[in-house]
Write a protein that holds these residues in place. Structure first.
Motif, mmCIF file in Angstrom:
data_model
loop_
_atom_site.group_PDB
_atom_site.id
_atom_site.type_symbol
_atom_site.label_atom_id
_atom_site.label_comp_id
_atom_site.label_asym_id
_atom_site.label_seq_id
_atom_site.Cartn_x
_atom_site.Cartn_y
_atom_site.Cartn_z
ATOM 1 N N GLU A 17 0.938 -1.083 -0.025
ATOM 2 C CA GLU A 17 -0.094 0.043 0.066
ATOM 3 C C GLU A 17 0.875 1.262 -0.036
ATOM 4 O O GLU A 17 0.459 2.303 -0.004
ATOM 5 C CB GLU A 17 -0.755 -0.207 1.260
ATOM 6 C CG GLU A 17 -0.197 0.475 2.611
ATOM 7 C CD GLU A 17 1.161 -0.444 2.771
ATOM 8 O OE1 GLU A 17 1.273 -1.583 2.686
ATOM 9 O OE2 GLU A 17 1.952 0.129 3.469
ATOM 10 N N ASN A 19 3.984 4.192 -0.781
ATOM 11 C CA ASN A 19 4.032 5.214 -1.546
ATOM 12 C C ASN A 19 4.341 5.017 -3.007
ATOM 13 O O ASN A 19 3.803 5.385 -4.081
ATOM 14 C CB ASN A 19 5.133 6.316 -1.144
ATOM 15 C CG ASN A 19 4.771 6.844 0.251
ATOM 16 O OD1 ASN A 19 3.529 7.417 0.213
ATOM 17 N ND2 ASN A 19 5.516 6.890 1.380
ATOM 18 N N PHE A 20 5.652 4.272 -3.196
ATOM 19 C CA PHE A 20 5.937 3.760 -4.524
ATOM 20 C C PHE A 20 4.877 3.323 -5.393
ATOM 21 O O PHE A 20 4.498 3.631 -6.361
ATOM 22 C CB PHE A 20 7.068 3.034 -4.559
ATOM 23 C CG PHE A 20 7.634 2.701 -5.793
ATOM 24 C CD1 PHE A 20 8.002 3.330 -6.593
ATOM 25 C CD2 PHE A 20 7.263 1.467 -6.417
ATOM 26 C CE1 PHE A 20 8.318 3.136 -8.165
ATOM 27 C CE2 PHE A 20 7.464 1.027 -7.668
ATOM 28 C CZ PHE A 20 8.218 1.967 -8.349
ATOM 29 N N ARG A 48 2.721 -6.550 5.387
ATOM 30 C CA ARG A 48 3.217 -6.631 6.744
ATOM 31 C C ARG A 48 2.546 -5.493 7.509
ATOM 32 O O ARG A 48 2.515 -4.483 7.167
ATOM 33 C CB ARG A 48 4.790 -6.353 6.883
ATOM 34 C CG ARG A 48 5.387 -6.957 7.996
ATOM 35 C CD ARG A 48 6.999 -6.776 7.853
ATOM 36 N NE ARG A 48 7.434 -5.269 7.950
ATOM 37 C CZ ARG A 48 8.369 -4.874 8.433
ATOM 38 N NH1 ARG A 48 9.360 -5.797 8.769
ATOM 39 N NH2 ARG A 48 8.545 -3.634 8.415
ATOM 40 N N ASN A 113 5.301 -4.942 -4.187
ATOM 41 C CA ASN A 113 6.513 -4.298 -3.798
ATOM 42 C C ASN A 113 6.540 -4.449 -2.203
ATOM 43 O O ASN A 113 6.062 -3.704 -1.510
ATOM 44 C CB ASN A 113 6.742 -2.783 -4.208
ATOM 45 C CG ASN A 113 8.122 -2.333 -4.000
ATOM 46 O OD1 ASN A 113 8.820 -2.669 -2.835
ATOM 47 N ND2 ASN A 113 8.606 -1.818 -5.059
ATOM 48 N N THR A 114 7.300 -5.302 -1.839
ATOM 49 C CA THR A 114 7.461 -5.627 -0.290
ATOM 50 C C THR A 114 8.758 -5.254 0.249
ATOM 51 O O THR A 114 9.245 -6.056 1.107
ATOM 52 C CB THR A 114 7.287 -7.002 -0.306
ATOM 53 O OG1 THR A 114 7.936 -7.944 -0.878
ATOM 54 C CG2 THR A 114 5.726 -7.275 -0.485
ATOM 55 N N THR A 115 9.433 -4.200 -0.398
ATOM 56 C CA THR A 115 10.810 -3.900 -0.301
ATOM 57 C C THR A 115 11.926 -5.064 -0.655
ATOM 58 O O THR A 115 11.242 -6.332 -0.881
ATOM 59 C CB THR A 115 11.237 -3.371 1.179
ATOM 60 O OG1 THR A 115 11.329 -4.551 1.917
ATOM 61 C CG2 THR A 115 10.043 -2.445 1.698
ATOM 62 N N ARG A 207 11.270 5.236 -10.596
ATOM 63 C CA ARG A 207 10.634 6.474 -10.638
ATOM 64 C C ARG A 207 10.908 7.006 -8.977
ATOM 65 O O ARG A 207 10.911 6.391 -8.067
ATOM 66 C CB ARG A 207 9.039 6.745 -10.589
ATOM 67 C CG ARG A 207 8.596 7.698 -10.100
ATOM 68 C CD ARG A 207 7.046 7.825 -10.270
ATOM 69 N NE ARG A 207 6.898 8.432 -11.525
ATOM 70 C CZ ARG A 207 5.618 8.777 -12.200
ATOM 71 N NH1 ARG A 207 4.534 8.185 -11.815
ATOM 72 N NH2 ARG A 207 5.736 9.391 -13.457
ATOM 73 N N VAL A 209 9.954 8.560 -5.835
ATOM 74 C CA VAL A 209 8.905 8.776 -5.029
ATOM 75 C C VAL A 209 8.997 9.399 -3.480
ATOM 76 O O VAL A 209 9.517 8.400 -2.747
ATOM 77 C CB VAL A 209 8.005 7.638 -5.104
ATOM 78 C CG1 VAL A 209 6.806 7.761 -4.175
ATOM 79 C CG2 VAL A 209 7.670 7.133 -6.441
HETATM 80 N N1 LIG Z 1 10.344 5.561 -3.058
HETATM 81 C C1 LIG Z 1 11.135 5.391 -4.233
HETATM 82 O O1 LIG Z 1 11.736 6.527 -4.674
HETATM 83 C C2 LIG Z 1 11.086 4.189 -4.710
HETATM 84 C C3 LIG Z 1 11.366 4.031 -6.097
HETATM 85 C C4 LIG Z 1 11.430 2.548 -6.733
HETATM 86 C C5 LIG Z 1 11.526 1.628 -5.866
HETATM 87 N N2 LIG Z 1 11.235 1.556 -4.582
HETATM 88 C C6 LIG Z 1 11.059 0.534 -3.825
HETATM 89 O O2 LIG Z 1 9.747 0.532 -3.352
HETATM 90 C C7 LIG Z 1 9.957 -0.081 -2.042
HETATM 91 C C8 LIG Z 1 8.977 0.606 -1.264
HETATM 92 O O3 LIG Z 1 9.339 1.880 -1.068
HETATM 93 P P1 LIG Z 1 8.131 3.012 -0.769
HETATM 94 O O4 LIG Z 1 8.616 4.264 -1.154
HETATM 95 O O5 LIG Z 1 6.806 2.663 -1.208
HETATM 96 O O6 LIG Z 1 8.041 2.990 0.933
HETATM 97 P P2 LIG Z 1 6.778 2.730 1.711
HETATM 98 O O7 LIG Z 1 7.495 2.901 3.212
HETATM 99 O O8 LIG Z 1 5.822 3.599 1.748
HETATM 100 O O9 LIG Z 1 6.258 1.476 1.847
HETATM 101 C C9 LIG Z 1 7.192 0.102 2.182
HETATM 102 C C10 LIG Z 1 6.053 -1.097 1.747
HETATM 103 O O10 LIG Z 1 6.798 -2.053 1.939
HETATM 104 C C11 LIG Z 1 5.925 -2.932 2.826
HETATM 105 N N3 LIG Z 1 7.171 -3.628 3.920
HETATM 106 C C12 LIG Z 1 8.000 -2.943 4.480
HETATM 107 N N4 LIG Z 1 8.773 -3.843 5.070
HETATM 108 C C13 LIG Z 1 8.497 -4.957 4.523
HETATM 109 C C14 LIG Z 1 8.928 -6.483 4.818
HETATM 110 N N5 LIG Z 1 9.949 -6.705 5.515
HETATM 111 N N6 LIG Z 1 8.200 -7.443 4.143
HETATM 112 C C15 LIG Z 1 7.231 -7.348 3.445
HETATM 113 N N7 LIG Z 1 6.673 -5.914 3.246
HETATM 114 C C16 LIG Z 1 7.237 -4.967 3.793
HETATM 115 C C17 LIG Z 1 5.181 -1.968 3.608
HETATM 116 O O11 LIG Z 1 4.089 -2.658 4.100
HETATM 117 C C18 LIG Z 1 4.856 -1.138 2.611
HETATM 118 O O12 LIG Z 1 3.691 -1.679 1.714
HETATM 119 C C19 LIG Z 1 11.451 0.242 -1.419
HETATM 120 O O13 LIG Z 1 12.065 -1.186 -1.219
HETATM 121 C C20 LIG Z 1 12.215 0.666 -2.558
HETATM 122 O O14 LIG Z 1 13.304 -0.164 -2.955
HETATM 123 C C21 LIG Z 1 11.164 3.061 -4.167
#
Ligand SMILES: NC(=O)c1ccc[n+]([C@@H]2O[C@H](COP(=O)([O-])OP(=O)(O)OC[C@H]3O[C@@H](n4cnc5c(N)ncnc54)[C@H](O)[C@@H]3O)[C@@H](O)[C@H]2O)c1
Ligand SMILES: O=P(O)(O)OC[C@@H](O)[C@@H](O)[C@H](O)[C@H](O)CO
Length: 482
Positions: A17, A19-20, A48, A113-115, A207, A209
């Protein structure tokens, strides 16, 4: 608010859910719905915990996305309401809703996307758990329910498109689903159904974010005329490369819209280029810029000294490690630097600092090793970045405490090691040798790289005695003398 918005059949199950995913995947689905006959919505589950799902449902799945940056060469700041999420399911309270979705005829895609930590095999997960702890465990139970509900019908498989930033995300996810099939004794027919009726794509996303705009939320709320707890800000640039069969486009008509999303046969070149240059530069610049007193990526990229460091690191020490046409790499690298300089968005260095040790291992160490192998010398700027990272894990910027975010084991280790140095029971040289020898952190003993330990110890001494700004200036001068 929802009466004005169309409800689409639920075609996508989304694990995440955050941001990304909202600023990237859900935005693209919104465009597909508006511009093609895709006609599908997204059901979101939190991989999680579950505290964020209520917020999503309180807003009927709607949220506002701000995209800010250069678009077709022009500075554009625009905002839109994204209407592609139909609902969120609170897994602990409403597991039935989740598992019953597996029986839906409309459902076809699973996106996640679960990191970098989310795709792993959790041995303690059971088929009957409500829910399973891990994301792959939850998905395995979901797919098994679907297999049973449709009597193993090969037309009812799913297309999995994970977006986690790890190599072979789809391949790894499939392997783990098969591990669960074996652990839970789900039978050969299910294994065959997973392999033949389902498609696991590998994918790479790009991207920037920064997420919720905490500094400008008041201003934005006034501009919008409503409050939005799920407001998200991202840059204009985007790219989604999917390694999977082209026929998927018939069902996911991404080729019919003006998006930088496309299917390829081999994702690897895209992944290596992006991870080493963009993510590698983020991870390397973070401690250097932060300890120089800067707070955001744009401040770092525009700073006379730190900006020069980042540019030289990319061009002199990362690009030569990549076996691609250098001209194309230089264009990509220059674009990345311009994206870093994006004046519209505040991407906090501290927000990208999370789990920096493992990020250095996956994003920067391969470049460091390749450089040593091809050039037969040490990449000074990359090693300066590594030393700065070790220094950063001391947890202080002058008198200010740095909110370090990493695994408990990692934080504990650094606390102990730095503790010895401050108490005077160990020297900085001993600290360097010990930390670089921790194979758990780096996947190898870094003391085996000739000259590395001495160089790290030297940079740590400089950081300790002169501070970041002076140590950095000395490093950059070294290069001009050479
Ligand atoms: N923000 C960016 O610029 C960006 C860009 C490209 C990729 N990403 C990737 O997207 C991922 C999430 O980034 P975001 O900005 O949405 O962060 P966020 O903190 O908004 O969201 C994190 C998400 O990951 C889940 N999560 C966290 N730890 C977890 C675990 N151990 N197991 C399962 N799920 C888990 C959370 O429930 C949530 O859905 C990052 O790992 C990042 O590599 C981010
Ligand atoms: O999101 P993280 O913390 O894994 O990494 C921080 C950034 O490097 C990353 O989010 C980039 O902004 C992103 O990968 C760009 O596509």
């Amino acid at each position: 608010m929802s009466d004005d918005f169309i409800l689409y059949p639920e075609k996508i199950l989304q694990f995440g859910e955050g941001n990304f995913l909202r600023a990237f995947v859900d935005w693209q689905i919104d465009i597909l719905n508006k511009e093609t006959d895709f006609n599908g919505s997204v059901v979101v589950v939190q991989p999680r915990g579950s505290d964020k799902i209520a917020r999503l449902n309180n807003q009927d799945g709607l949220f506002t996305l701000y995209l800010q940056g250069l678009k077709d060469g022009k500075a554009v700041s625009e905002h839109m309401v994204i209407n592609s999420i139909s609902r969120g399911i609170h897994l602990a309270d409403h597991y039935n809703q989740y598992i019953e979705l597996a029986e839906s005829k409309d459902l076809r895609f699973v996106i996640s996307n679960t990191t970098e930590a989310g795709i792993y095999f959790e041995e303690s997960d059971k088929l009957d758990d409500r829910p399973q702890k891990s994301f792959p465990g939850k998905l395995a139970a979901f797919l098994y329910r679907r297999f049973k509900a449709f009597n193993g019908d090969y037309q009812k498989g799913c297309i999995m498109i994970p977006t986690e930033l790890i190599e072979g995300n789809g391949t790894k996810l499939k392997e783990i689903i098969l591990q669960f099939a074996s652990l839970w004794n789900l039978g050969d027919a299910f294994v065959n159904w997973i392999c033949e009726a389902n498609t696991f794509c590998n994918s790479l996303v790009d991207r920037i974010v920064p997420g919720f705009p905490k500094d400008s939320v008041q201003e934005i709320t006034e501009e919008l005329g409503y409050e939005d707890e799920l407001l998200v800000v991202g840059e204009q640039y985007h790219q989604w490369v999917i390694e999977g069969p082209k026929w998927i486009e018939k069902e996911f008509p991404i080729d019919k819209v003006n998006l930088n999303t496309f299917f390829v046969e081999d994702l690897n070149p895209y992944r290596i280029q992006k991870v080493r240059i963009l993510n590698g530069a983020h991870t390397a610049m973070m401690p250097v810029a932060h300890l120089s007193g800067l707070d955001t990526v744009a401040e770092a990229a525009c700073d006379e000294v730190v900006g020069e460091f980042v540019q030289e690191l990319i061009f002199d020490e990362i690009l030569p490690t990549l076996d691609f046409p250098q001209g194309e790499l230089r264009i990509f690298a220059n674009d990345v630097l311009n994206r870093f300089r994006n004046p519209f968005i505040k991407h906090y260095l501290i927000s990208i600092s999370m789990n920096s040790i493992s990020k250095f291992k996956t994003r920067n160490l391969p470049a460091l090793l390749d450089y040593v192998e091809t050039k037969q010398e040490l990449p000074r700027k990359m090693i300066f970045a590594l030393s700065s990272l070790l220094y950063f894990y001391q947890g202080k910027r002058n008198e200010e405490v740095i909110p370090l975010a990493d695994d408990t084991d990692v934080l504990q280790l650094f606390k102990e090691l730095w503790g010895h140095v401050t108490e005077g029971t160990k020297t900085i040289e001993q600290f360097a040798k010990e930390v670089l020898g921790h194979e758990k952190l780096w996947g190898m003993n870094l003391n085996h790289i000739a000259g590395l330990t001495g160089m790290v110890a030297e940079y740590l001494q400089q950081l300790n005695q002169k501070g970041m700004k002076q140590a950095l200036e000395t490093l950059l001068k070294e290069r001009s003398i050479k």
